[in-house]
Design a protein around this motif. Structure first.
Motif, PDB file in Angstrom:
ATOM      1  N   LEU A  52       0.850  -1.181   0.000  1.00 34.54           N
ATOM      2  CA  LEU A  52       0.000   0.000   0.000  1.00 34.54           C
ATOM      3  C   LEU A  52       0.890   1.237   0.000  1.00 34.54           C
ATOM      4  O   LEU A  52       1.708   1.414   0.907  1.00 34.54           O
ATOM      5  CB  LEU A  52      -0.907   0.002   1.237  1.00 34.54           C
ATOM      6  CG  LEU A  52      -1.770  -1.255   1.432  1.00 34.54           C
ATOM      7  CD1 LEU A  52      -2.628  -1.121   2.680  1.00 34.54           C
ATOM      8  CD2 LEU A  52      -2.631  -1.514   0.210  1.00 34.54           C
ATOM      9  N   ASN A  53       0.719   2.077  -1.000  1.00 37.30           N
ATOM     10  CA  ASN A  53       1.552   3.273  -1.140  1.00 37.30           C
ATOM     11  C   ASN A  53       0.832   4.463  -0.517  1.00 37.30           C
ATOM     12  O   ASN A  53      -0.112   5.011  -1.081  1.00 37.30           O
ATOM     13  CB  ASN A  53       1.852   3.538  -2.617  1.00 37.30           C
ATOM     14  CG  ASN A  53       2.876   4.640  -2.809  1.00 37.30           C
ATOM     15  OD1 ASN A  53       3.056   5.498  -1.947  1.00 37.30           O
ATOM     16  ND2 ASN A  53       3.551   4.622  -3.943  1.00 37.30           N
ATOM     17  N   ALA A  54       1.313   4.875   0.663  1.00 33.08           N
ATOM     18  CA  ALA A  54       0.755   6.039   1.355  1.00 33.08           C
ATOM     19  C   ALA A  54       1.678   7.240   1.195  1.00 33.08           C
ATOM     20  O   ALA A  54       1.795   8.072   2.103  1.00 33.08           O
ATOM     21  CB  ALA A  54       0.528   5.723   2.829  1.00 33.08           C
ATOM     22  N   GLY A  55       2.325   7.351   0.038  1.00 35.47           N
ATOM     23  CA  GLY A  55       3.154   8.510  -0.250  1.00 35.47           C
ATOM     24  C   GLY A  55       2.315   9.678  -0.740  1.00 35.47           C
ATOM     25  O   GLY A  55       1.355   9.477  -1.483  1.00 35.47           O
ATOM     26  N   ILE A  56       2.669  10.883  -0.310  1.00 32.67           N
ATOM     27  CA  ILE A  56       2.007  12.105  -0.773  1.00 32.67           C
ATOM     28  C   ILE A  56       3.082  13.116  -1.131  1.00 32.67           C
ATOM     29  O   ILE A  56       3.915  13.467  -0.281  1.00 32.67           O
ATOM     30  CB  ILE A  56       1.083  12.707   0.305  1.00 32.67           C
ATOM     31  CG1 ILE A  56      -0.102  11.782   0.581  1.00 32.67           C
ATOM     32  CG2 ILE A  56       0.583  14.076  -0.122  1.00 32.67           C
ATOM     33  CD1 ILE A  56      -1.029  12.294   1.685  1.00 32.67           C
ATOM     34  N   SER A  57       3.088  13.582  -2.356  1.00 33.24           N
ATOM     35  CA  SER A  57       4.067  14.572  -2.786  1.00 33.24           C
ATOM     36  C   SER A  57       3.956  15.824  -1.929  1.00 33.24           C
ATOM     37  O   SER A  57       2.862  16.358  -1.737  1.00 33.24           O
ATOM     38  CB  SER A  57       3.858  14.926  -4.257  1.00 33.24           C
ATOM     39  OG  SER A  57       4.137  13.815  -5.077  1.00 33.24           O
ATOM     40  N   GLY A  58       5.093  16.293  -1.406  1.00 35.03           N
ATOM     41  CA  GLY A  58       5.126  17.470  -0.562  1.00 35.03           C
ATOM     42  C   GLY A  58       4.831  17.205   0.899  1.00 35.03           C
ATOM     43  O   GLY A  58       4.827  18.135   1.710  1.00 35.03           O
ATOM     44  N   ASN A  59       4.597  15.937   1.251  1.00 35.82           N
ATOM     45  CA  ASN A  59       4.207  15.629   2.623  1.00 35.82           C
ATOM     46  C   ASN A  59       5.354  15.846   3.606  1.00 35.82           C
ATOM     47  O   ASN A  59       6.528  15.737   3.243  1.00 35.82           O
ATOM     48  CB  ASN A  59       3.729  14.176   2.712  1.00 35.82           C
ATOM     49  CG  ASN A  59       2.883  13.905   3.931  1.00 35.82           C
ATOM     50  OD1 ASN A  59       3.114  12.947   4.651  1.00 35.82           O
ATOM     51  ND2 ASN A  59       1.896  14.741   4.190  1.00 35.82           N
ATOM     52  N   ARG A  60       4.984  16.148   4.839  1.00 35.65           N
ATOM     53  CA  ARG A  60       5.958  16.372   5.904  1.00 35.65           C
ATOM     54  C   ARG A  60       5.707  15.431   7.078  1.00 35.65           C
ATOM     55  O   ARG A  60       4.602  14.924   7.261  1.00 35.65           O
ATOM     56  CB  ARG A  60       5.869  17.813   6.419  1.00 35.65           C
ATOM     57  CG  ARG A  60       6.275  18.863   5.408  1.00 35.65           C
ATOM     58  CD  ARG A  60       6.288  20.218   6.069  1.00 35.65           C
ATOM     59  NE  ARG A  60       6.715  21.261   5.152  1.00 35.65           N
ATOM     60  CZ  ARG A  60       7.080  22.486   5.540  1.00 35.65           C
ATOM     61  NH1 ARG A  60       7.092  22.789   6.826  1.00 35.65           N
ATOM     62  NH2 ARG A  60       7.448  23.388   4.664  1.00 35.65           N
ATOM     63  N   LEU A  61       6.747  15.244   7.851  1.00 35.22           N
ATOM     64  CA  LEU A  61       6.659  14.448   9.060  1.00 35.22           C
ATOM     65  C   LEU A  61       5.984  15.226  10.178  1.00 35.22           C
ATOM     66  O   LEU A  61       5.102  14.709  10.873  1.00 35.22           O
ATOM     67  CB  LEU A  61       8.070  14.038   9.497  1.00 35.22           C
ATOM     68  CG  LEU A  61       8.216  13.275  10.815  1.00 35.22           C
ATOM     69  CD1 LEU A  61       7.585  11.896  10.703  1.00 35.22           C
ATOM     70  CD2 LEU A  61       9.694  13.163  11.206  1.00 35.22           C
ATOM     71  N   LEU A  62       6.378  16.480  10.357  1.00 36.82           N
ATOM     72  CA  LEU A  62       6.005  17.265  11.535  1.00 36.82           C
ATOM     73  C   LEU A  62       4.881  18.264  11.290  1.00 36.82           C
ATOM     74  O   LEU A  62       4.067  18.517  12.175  1.00 36.82           O
ATOM     75  CB  LEU A  62       7.227  18.023  12.062  1.00 36.82           C
ATOM     76  CG  LEU A  62       8.432  17.154  12.449  1.00 36.82           C
ATOM     77  CD1 LEU A  62       9.654  18.025  12.671  1.00 36.82           C
ATOM     78  CD2 LEU A  62       8.115  16.347  13.698  1.00 36.82           C
ATOM     79  N   LEU A  63       4.867  18.882  10.126  1.00 35.55           N
ATOM     80  CA  LEU A  63       3.925  19.955   9.838  1.00 35.55           C
ATOM     81  C   LEU A  63       3.050  19.600   8.647  1.00 35.55           C
ATOM     82  O   LEU A  63       3.410  18.755   7.832  1.00 35.55           O
ATOM     83  CB  LEU A  63       4.680  21.259   9.541  1.00 35.55           C
ATOM     84  CG  LEU A  63       5.632  21.776  10.622  1.00 35.55           C
ATOM     85  CD1 LEU A  63       6.372  23.006  10.110  1.00 35.55           C
ATOM     86  CD2 LEU A  63       4.864  22.101  11.898  1.00 35.55           C
ATOM     87  N   GLU A  64       1.915  20.273   8.544  1.00 41.39           N
ATOM     88  CA  GLU A  64       1.068  20.089   7.370  1.00 41.39           C
ATOM     89  C   GLU A  64       1.753  20.709   6.165  1.00 41.39           C
ATOM     90  O   GLU A  64       2.279  21.820   6.223  1.00 41.39           O
ATOM     91  CB  GLU A  64      -0.292  20.751   7.588  1.00 41.39           C
ATOM     92  CG  GLU A  64      -1.255  20.527   6.438  1.00 41.39           C
ATOM     93  CD  GLU A  64      -2.668  20.983   6.760  1.00 41.39           C
ATOM     94  OE1 GLU A  64      -3.416  21.218   5.799  1.00 41.39           O
ATOM     95  OE2 GLU A  64      -2.999  21.091   7.946  1.00 41.39           O
ATOM     96  N   GLY A  65       1.796  19.974   5.084  1.00 43.78           N
ATOM     97  CA  GLY A  65       2.334  20.486   3.830  1.00 43.78           C
ATOM     98  C   GLY A  65       1.282  20.272   2.772  1.00 43.78           C
ATOM     99  O   GLY A  65       0.205  20.857   2.831  1.00 43.78           O
TER     100      GLY A  65
END
Length: 416
Positions: free
Chosen positions: A254-267
């Motif tokens: 299952l690919n839960a990748g999101i372009s521009g995603n961040r670990l700590l903050l909303e992107g």
């Protein structure tokens, strides 16, 4: 009541129950082993995911044909339709599932005879409240592994902002007017788009797989830099490797990748911490998650420079996953020297974060993507053979190198 009468009575009840039970109930029913014993029910396993990354204007009156790629197969499927990021109730006029014509990843044409109508509690139309997901009833269609499915959705009215996955790296299609969801030829689908609308997951029933693995990440996991409509993202390449394993070790991917995603903050999309439950922990049959998040935090605005903040976030992810019996593999952050956002100071933070990932014992295992893709002559840069030209993402060769680095022995069920 005599013993013979009792047996006939039990058999009559069983037969009546099976005959009168609705198809959705019979989907999960176990086969009978004589009048008194039932085998374990077939299990559901996740075969595909496209995490909700944001919203886009709705396409009222249109039909959208989403092309999604399976990792494992089964005897039936169920589809997750999402209004999680929407602000108004989502009206669905129809949803269908079919196999895409083999060898035509950029075609809206379905395999003849494979078109099935999906229902929700037996109904063909449904309204999904804002902020919610809904899963279809089982759809009876043999689902191959490593195949493309067509999930077509008709939205008869303007239901407000559409929950979507922005960067599908896959040709999807729109029929501008009318309910064209059951059309096999695909001729009404005259517009191609690069997004997945509303569809965020597919599970399969009765697969021999031992569960699923989720790849939680940003654009590198999402597949930016890989070939369009080719399923060459590193999670796809991992699925290719897993197909060769014995069935009791095989996993859906299952690919839960999101372009521009961040670990700590909303992107782009909620942060990894904020979406952990929706995109990882609540998915079907999850046994392990591979976490590759953080590069956008250290190079984004505002940039994150405290290594302790990364470590704390990783610990929280591991703790929440372990509480569900899910194994966690940490992935090192890959180089991006030569990219416009690169600075020596940010490179120093990346090196410190990677040291945390490698040496602090946060994870059940570590996959060192940095080590396999960096240029030995210039460790802050990607090997030229893996660089699509932006010095941050990876081409098909780079994606394969990353997938090949994963130790398949680490992708096994785990109990805390």
């Amino acid at each position: 009541m005599t013993r013979a009468i009792k047996v006939r009575h039990v058999l009559a009840v069983l037969v009546t129950t099976l005959v009168l039970a609705p198809p959705s109930a019979r989907a999960d029913a176990a086969p009978a082993l004589g009048p008194f014993a039932l085998a374990p029910s077939p299990t559901w396993t996740g075969t595909w995911e496209g995490a909700a990354s944001g919203t886009t204007p709705a396409l009222p009156g249109a039909s959208i044909r989403n092309v999604v790629h399976t990792s494992v197969g089964g005897s039936a499927a169920r589809v997750r339709i999402s209004n999680r990021l929407g602000t108004r109730p989502l009206q669905l006029g129809a949803v269908t599932l079919a196999l895409q014509e083999p060898g035509a990843p950029r075609s809206p044409k379905a395999v003849a005879g494979s078109m099935r109508t999906a229902t929700f509690g037996g109904a063909r139309t449904v309204t999904i409240p804002a902020g919610k997901d809904l899963v279809t009833d089982p759809v009876y269609l043999p689902i191959p592994a490593d195949a493309n499915l067509l999930v077509s959705v008709h939205t008869p009215a303007d239901s407000g902002p559409a929950t979507y996955h922005r960067s599908a790296i896959q040709a999807n299609f729109v029929a501008p007017k009318g309910n064209r969801t059951a059309e096999e030829s695909g001729t009404a689908y005259t517009t191609a788009i690069g997004n997945w609308y509303y569809v965020t997951g597919v599970d399969v029933l009765g697969t021999s797989a031992a569960g699923s693995v989720v790849a939680l990440g940003d654009s590198i996991t999402d597949g930016t830099g890989s070939s369009f409509s080719a399923n060459h993202r590193w999670p796809d390449r991992l699925a290719d490797r897993l197909k060769a394993l014995p069935s009791n070790r095989r996993l859906g991917v299952l690919n839960a990748g999101i372009s521009g995603n961040r670990l700590l903050l909303e992107g782009r999309g909620p942060s990894a911490l904020a979406r952990l439950d929706a995109d990882v922990l609540s998915r079907t049959g999850v046994r392990v998650v591979i976490v590759m998040e953080g590069i956008n935090d250290l190079k984004g605005t505002p940039e994150q420079t405290r290594t302790a903040a990364f470590e704390d976030a990783y610990r929280r992810i591991v703790s929440r996953a372990h509480a569900r019996g899910i194994r966690v593999i940490g992935a090192t952050l890959t180089p991006y020297g030569g990219h416009g956002a690169y600075t020596p100071a940010r490179e120093a933070v990346r090196q410190k974060v990677n040291a945390v990932i490698r040496t602090r014992g946060l994870f059940d295992a570590v996959v060192d993507f940095d080590a396999v893709v960096r240029d030995p002559a210039r460790p802050s840069r990607i090997l030229p053979a893996y660089d699509p030209g932006d010095h941050l993402h990876f081409n098909d060769a780079g994606m394969k190198a990353m997938a090949d680095r994963i130790d398949l022995a680490k992708l096994t069920p785990w109990t805390p």
